[in-house]
Write a protein that holds these residues in place. Structure first.
Motif, PDB file in Angstrom:
ATOM      1  N   GLY A 621       0.767  -1.165  -0.040  1.00 50.47           N
ATOM      2  CA  GLY A 621       0.050  -0.085  -0.023  1.00 50.47           C
ATOM      3  C   GLY A 621       0.702   1.279   0.062  1.00 50.47           C
ATOM      4  N   PRO A 622       1.548   1.385   0.923  1.00 47.76           N
ATOM      5  CA  PRO A 622       2.748   2.829   0.671  1.00 47.76           C
ATOM      6  C   PRO A 622       3.293   2.945  -0.628  1.00 47.76           C
ATOM      7  CG  PRO A 622       2.885   1.447   2.838  1.00 47.76           C
ATOM      8  CD  PRO A 622       2.095   0.568   2.117  1.00 47.76           C
ATOM      9  N   LEU A 627       3.172   5.631  -6.194  1.00 46.07           N
ATOM     10  CA  LEU A 627       2.770   5.580  -7.507  1.00 46.07           C
ATOM     11  C   LEU A 627       1.780   6.423  -7.799  1.00 46.07           C
ATOM     12  CD1 LEU A 627       3.382   1.993  -8.485  1.00 46.07           C
ATOM     13  CD2 LEU A 627       4.920   3.924  -8.852  1.00 46.07           C
ATOM     14  N   ALA A 628       0.687   6.402  -6.975  1.00 46.86           N
ATOM     15  CA  ALA A 628      -0.336   7.314  -7.065  1.00 46.86           C
ATOM     16  C   ALA A 628      -0.144   8.691  -7.126  1.00 46.86           C
ATOM     17  CB  ALA A 628      -1.113   7.005  -5.866  1.00 46.86           C
ATOM     18  N   ALA A 633      -0.248   9.332 -15.597  1.00 43.95           N
ATOM     19  CA  ALA A 633      -1.515   9.374 -15.394  1.00 43.95           C
ATOM     20  C   ALA A 633      -2.109   8.003 -15.274  1.00 43.95           C
ATOM     21  CB  ALA A 633      -2.111  10.153 -16.375  1.00 43.95           C
ATOM     22  N   GLU A 634      -2.023   7.259 -16.250  1.00 44.68           N
ATOM     23  CA  GLU A 634      -2.555   5.738 -16.270  1.00 44.68           C
ATOM     24  C   GLU A 634      -2.050   4.776 -15.045  1.00 44.68           C
ATOM     25  OE1 GLU A 634      -3.329   2.185 -19.504  1.00 44.68           O
ATOM     26  OE2 GLU A 634      -2.148   3.774 -19.849  1.00 44.68           O
ATOM     27  N   VAL A 635      -0.830   4.713 -14.555  1.00 43.03           N
ATOM     28  CA  VAL A 635      -0.132   4.198 -13.688  1.00 43.03           C
ATOM     29  C   VAL A 635      -0.848   4.790 -12.394  1.00 43.03           C
ATOM     30  CG1 VAL A 635       1.925   3.532 -12.361  1.00 43.03           C
ATOM     31  CG2 VAL A 635       1.692   3.582 -15.156  1.00 43.03           C
ATOM     32  N   ALA A 636      -1.038   5.858 -12.055  1.00 43.39           N
ATOM     33  CA  ALA A 636      -1.191   6.671 -10.986  1.00 43.39           C
ATOM     34  C   ALA A 636      -2.726   6.433 -10.913  1.00 43.39           C
ATOM     35  CB  ALA A 636      -1.185   8.363 -11.377  1.00 43.39           C
ATOM     36  N   ALA A 637      -3.563   6.549 -11.880  1.00 43.08           N
ATOM     37  CA  ALA A 637      -4.926   5.990 -11.679  1.00 43.08           C
ATOM     38  C   ALA A 637      -5.162   4.639 -11.172  1.00 43.08           C
ATOM     39  CB  ALA A 637      -5.562   6.364 -12.839  1.00 43.08           C
TER      40      ALA A 637
END
Length: 810
Positions: A621-622, A627-628, A633-637
């Motif tokens: 999670g951390p 990455l978020a 954009a696509e990876v962050a989403a």
């Protein structure tokens, strides 16, 4: 567990609390406007199987004395057709005489339009008449003979019915795959080998025997509804519930062939129209349906007129099916008319001249003869008065179109209809094409009886996946080993390929080489292993090979998948990372994180890795949070989706019964690639836990690989919002009561082999197993195990993307 799953489980428990075990309770009508009375019972009538009414209005009942006859059985040496009469009008039978007593393994009974009584045994069809009026048959005319080594009592010849033209329809069972030759009175023979059940059509004198429809398990009984619509009830294979109510049309294949095993799960078998040249069921039925009538009289409540009445031996009840038009065919809604306990086993049924319905009761679940038996009468004080002759289920425009197509000679019209969305329209067009000279489609060529060796090689090079799969199935059915090179060439051709075609071709190759059907033979293992390690194989074919085996297949090592991800083309990278995400090896997470955090990887490949990491948010999670915040954009989403707590914006969304409002909010468009990740994301709706797409996912719910063909975007949205609105027949949950009084709800899982236990999955995704002899009551539920609140686990954008993904699956 999702909150929605908890709500469903709670609703199930409340329903279960109102149901008590009825193992020893006598049968009873479920409605106040129906009356159930016992007309006769043992010792006057024992082990009754089938029934009909003769020209004089007398009830004729087949009394079995040969079905699994114990060595110490004291009954008559042969079966008896008994005349059962109530001579004093008190509603109880008081006269029992024998009409005929010289047949064995007797299965079917029907009054013919010529006044003869038609009888089927497992290997014969003949007709009887009493010519001298002494109450006993003295004229027998043999019509059909089945020559076979098959011996099992109730999977040979069975159900019979006549159409308005006086032609006879004869149902057969799967005969345990034994070959047989069936011969009519004119000497015309049809040979069958390794097939499923078949419905034959012939003249009432036994001549002009033809195959009408194929692909059944065991055609126990058949009945005509209005407008010449033929229906049959079909028992289910070992591992492919439910039993089926089927709308039978000429030339159709309903998917089952015994040569591919008893389970019904083979890639070249279908149970609900999963293969392109097959048709699906009208509805699932209760377990082991054995008798059926179409109720078109006026002595039942109005809502039952035009229903099909079906006896369920296994679920000890009598059911009514209201036909609901769906394109050129039907779906149906079931209600229970009569319910009973473990010692209620209804079998054959017939409509009396006064409009009441009689049905037989085998009583005991034991297949062996046991000396028990009952006959029941279901009646009503209701009398519906008709001003004009009723048409309970009028012909639809789609049905009229299908009938015209079957008779059409317009090639252009037929070719256009052959690609219609409605499978019954497509099948009608194929039948029409089969009557033309040089029919252009593979299914039509097979229906026309063309030489498969002349047709299949070209068909395996077709630009159509459907035509290729039809050719593969035809090749395997005929076991044409000389065409193995053609099959292998098609299997290696990545120009026209789909996961279903790949699986079917692999299964056909295994059948040709080894005569095996379990998917575990050396042929498939060697082919897949060779393809995965073949440097000359295209990346597309390697991707197909990955889908053809389970993610934990021994050849799919982490090192091999890493190699595909690093060196493969984009499609192979995606399939490899999806396979990696689906593996159970805990070491997969480290490799998934390496991929997700690699800025040189394509964004969608990184996003797929994040979907896999969503199953281990506790540890990653951390890192996903970073990455978020920082990734493209696509990876962050995708990372945001993986770490998002709870369901978003529930308060701002409509209720699940407001489909139009949802459709307005969701709108059109969407990104199918994102939708796929939503589908497989375990943090959201977790669709893939139950549903399978192109070889990946669970098998508890319907396979959605071609779901985009089934209906509109609105229909798909409504299926998500209100999953109980339309439940696919083989995925209807059951409410089970056991001898200890406990209740359970779940869907029976498809497990191979003949078993003494049955395994189910509940609403939480947990499995449980119950010995069959401990189940005292089972009911089909109208509550889907798919929870109704799944749309609330997604944002509107995610729901839009999911719909876009599902709609493009064709």
């Amino acid at each position: 567990m999702h909150k929605s799953l908890v709500l469903v489980a709670g609703a199930v428990l409340m329903s279960a609390a109102m149901v008590s075990a009825r193992a020893d309770e006598a049968a009873h009508a479920t409605r106040d406007d129906l009356a159930l009375t016992k007309f006769a019972e043992n010792p006057d009538i024992v082990t009754p199987v089938a029934m009909t009414f003769d020209e004089k209005g007398r009830l004729l009942v087949v009394e079995s004395h040969t079905h699994f006859r114990p060595d110490d059985y004291q009954g008559p040496p042969h079966d008896r057709i008994r005349v059962v009469e109530d001579t004093d009008g008190d509603g109880k039978a008081d006269r029992f005489t024998s009409f005929y007593d010289q047949s064995d393994l007797t299965m079917g009974l029907e009054l013919g339009p010529d006044g003869f009584v038609y009888v089927t045994t497992r290997s014969e069809l003949f007709k009887l008449r009493d010519t001298d009026g002494d109450g006993k048959a003295d004229q027998r005319v043999d019509l059909v003979k089945m020559d076979t080594k098959g011996w099992y009592p109730h999977n040979g010849l069975s159900g019979i019915i006549f159409d308005e033209q006086g032609r006879l329809y004869l149902g057969t069972g799967e005969n345990l795959g034994e070959s047989y030759t069936i011969t009519g009175s004119d000497g015309k023979s049809i040979h069958a080998d390794g097939v499923g059940g078949i419905i034959y059509r012939l003249d009432s004198d036994g001549k002009n025997l033809t195959t009408f429809a194929t692909g059944f398990w065991n055609a126990f009984d058949v009945a005509f509804a209005s407008h010449g619509r033929l229906f049959m009830i079909d028992n289910d294979p070992d591992s492919r519930p439910p039993s089926r109510l089927i709308h039978v049309v000429e030339g159709a294949d309903y998917g089952f062939a015994f040569r591919y095993g008893r389970s019904g799960l083979h890639p070249l078998q279908a149970w609900d129209g999963e293969l392109p040249d097959t048709l699906g069921m009208t509805s699932g039925t209760g377990e082991a349906p054995t008798g059926m009538v179409y109720y078109n009289r006026n002595r039942m409540p109005a809502d039952l007129l035009g229903n099909l009445f079906v006896t369920s031996w296994g679920d000890h009840r009598v059911e009514a099916y209201k036909l609901i038009p769906r394109g050129a065919s039907f779906t149906a809604k079931m209600t229970t008319l009569v319910d009973g306990g473990e010692m209620f086993r209804p079998t054959g049924m017939a409509i009396a001249p006064d409009g009441s319905v009689y049905f037989a009761d085998w009583v005991d679940r034991n297949y062996k003869l046991h000396g028990k038996g009952r006959i029941w009468r279901l009646s009503s004080d209701t009398e519906v008065h008709f001003v004009t002759a009723p048409d309970f289920v009028p012909l639809t425009e789609a049905e009229k179109r299908a009938e015209k197509l079957r008779q059409s000679t317009d090639r252009q019209q037929l070719m256009q209809a052959a690609d219609d969305r409605d499978p019954f329209i497509r099948q009608a067009a194929m039948l029409g094409l089969s009557h033309l000279k040089n029919p252009p489609r593979v299914q039509a060529q097979r229906l026309a009886g063309m030489d498969p060796k002349a047709v299949i090689p070209a068909a395996l090079k077709s630009d159509s996946v459907e035509d290729r799969l039809t050719a593969v199935r035809w090749l395997a059915d005929e076991r044409l080993t000389e065409l193995r090179p053609n099959l292998l060439e098609a299997l290696n051709d990545d120009r026209v390929m789909s996961p279903r075609l790949f699986a079917g071709a692999l299964a056909a190759l295994e059948w040709l080489d080894e005569g095996k059907v379990d998917g575990k033979g050396a042929t498939i293992a060697h082919y897949v292993a060779d393809k995965l390690h073949d440097a000359k194989a295209s990346d597309k074919m390697r991707a197909m090979a990955l889908r053809a085996v389970e993610p934990d297949y021994s050849a799919l090592t982490l090192d091999l998948l890493r190699q595909f991800i690093e060196d493969g083309d984009h499609a192979l990278q995606l399939e490899a990372v999806r396979t990696l995400a689906a593996k159970s090896d805990p070491e997969r997470f480290e490799l998934l994180w390496t991929i997700a955090s690699d800025g040189a990887m394509p964004q969608d490949v990184r996003a797929e890795a994040i979907v896999g990491l969503a199953a281990n948010v506790e540890k990653y999670g951390p890192l996903l949070g970073q990455l978020a915040a920082e990734a493209p954009a696509e990876v962050a989403a995708e990372a945001t989706r993986a770490v998002r707590p709870g369901a978003p914006d529930i308060a701002s969304k409509p209720t699940t019964d407001q489909a139009a409002a949802w459709l307005k909010h969701v709108g059109e468009g969407g990104d199918p690639a994102v939708g796929r990740r939503v589908f497989f994301n375990p943090k959201l709706a977790d669709c893939s836990r139950c549903h399978r797409i192109e070889g990946r996912g669970g098998e508890i719910g319907p396979d959605l690989s071609v779901v985009g063909q089934r209906g509109s975007r609105q229909w798909l949205l409504e299926s998500i919002l209100q999953p109980s609105r339309e439940i696919s027949p083989q995925f209807t949950a059951e409410l089970l009561t056991t001898k200890d009084g406990a209740t359970h709800m779940g869907i029976m899982l498809p497990l191979p082999g003949v078993r003494s236990t049955q395994t189910f999955m509940d609403a939480a995704g947990q499995t449980f197993t119950i010995p069959i002899d401990q189940i005292t009551d089972r009911k089909l539920m109208d509550i889907s195990l798919m929870p109704p609140g799944l749309a609330y686990t997604m944002t509107l954008d995610e729901l839009r993307d999911l719909l876009a993904y599902l709609m493009q699956l064709r």
